[in-house]
Design an enzyme around this catalytic site. Sequence first.
Site, PDB file in Angstrom:
ATOM      1  CG  ASP A  46      -1.683   0.991   1.439  1.00 28.54           C
ATOM      2  OD1 ASP A  46      -2.932   0.905   1.049  1.00 28.54           O
ATOM      3  OD2 ASP A  46      -1.564   2.322   1.642  1.00 28.54           O
ATOM      4  CE1 TYR A  51       0.882   7.583   2.075  1.00 34.98           C
ATOM      5  CE2 TYR A  51       1.438   5.785   1.387  1.00 34.98           C
ATOM      6  CZ  TYR A  51       0.309   6.320   2.326  1.00 34.98           C
ATOM      7  OH  TYR A  51      -0.687   5.609   3.083  1.00 34.98           O
ATOM      8  CE  LYS A  76      -3.795   4.680   0.735  1.00 34.94           C
ATOM      9  NZ  LYS A  76      -2.258   4.261   1.158  1.00 34.94           N
ATOM     10  CG  HIS A 109      -4.587   9.905   0.423  1.00 29.16           C
ATOM     11  ND1 HIS A 109      -2.664  10.150  -0.092  1.00 29.16           N
ATOM     12  CD2 HIS A 109      -4.566   9.831   1.644  1.00 29.16           C
ATOM     13  CE1 HIS A 109      -2.413   9.589   1.296  1.00 29.16           C
ATOM     14  NE2 HIS A 109      -2.856   9.202   1.810  1.00 29.16           N
TER      15      HIS A 109
END
Length: 278
Positions: A46, A51, A76, A109
């Site tokens: 994930d 990120y 996401k 998200h």
Amino acid sequence: MPQQHVTLNNGVVIPQLGLGVWQMKDGNEVETAVSAAIDAGYRLIDTAAIYGNEAGVGRAIADSSIPRDELFITTKLWNADQGYMETMQAFEKSLARLGLDYIDLYLIHWPVPAADKYVDTWRALEKLYSDGRIRAIGVSNFTPPHLERLLSESTVVPAVNQIELHPRFNQAATRELCNKLGIAVESYSPLGGAGSNLLDDTTLAGIADQYGKSVAQIVIRWHLQHGLVVIPKSSNPDRIRQNFDVFDFELTGEDMEAIDALNTDNRVGADPETANFT
Ligand code: A2P
């Protein structure tokens, strides 16, 4: 006992336990973690555009000997990319960074209600889904009012709602609604989140002693037995392996209830109603 799975509302099967890679640096850190996880038996990874480590996740996938169709990759859509056209472009960029030609699960998200774009964003996800670019589409950080609005204005029911969920914030009301709507619930910050002291809790330590397991393993087992999909984050290969070694024991109903009773209704992360990061 092998890995367990959950069947989503469109028939797609998701592994119930995966690796979360929030806060891992792109490059060596994320590549080492994802490779260690795949070697340990994890098949669900994930990540998220924000990120900044999709490229590293993609390199670890490319280096692994596991066929692509045995892996389940989630990413996401970031808040700044909400909107129909923006989502289409952001999706292509995530796919390119990951080096993949499809995504297993793509999530909005955050709802960012102040921007009022999540319904348009969802239409883009529906289009990508109907075009076969994504196997399942879902949301993250959606509260019951966000879900109800989305359902009233769109066609595809989200397959997943990924939310902050751990013994101190067990989200009973959102879980109940999602169960009713056929939306699988996925727990993020499942161990209480970085910097929390959930893993020092004395009730959990007492339960862990009885089973000869670590507190983290007890908490992961609690998520699994609640039917949740769970994605503990660890950058440490030993802890990555430890967190997957949870399929050989079962918590009693009494121990599940003792862990349920740790709920304080206090989240450690942002409130989805007001979170507006860009
Ligand atoms: P680390 O990456 O150094 O292992 P969450 O998944 O709830 O966000 O929690 C992640 C935090 O818990 C990280 O700080 C992670 O640190 C730590 N962690 C993950 N697995 C374990 C474990 N088995 N024992 C102790 N700490 C863990």
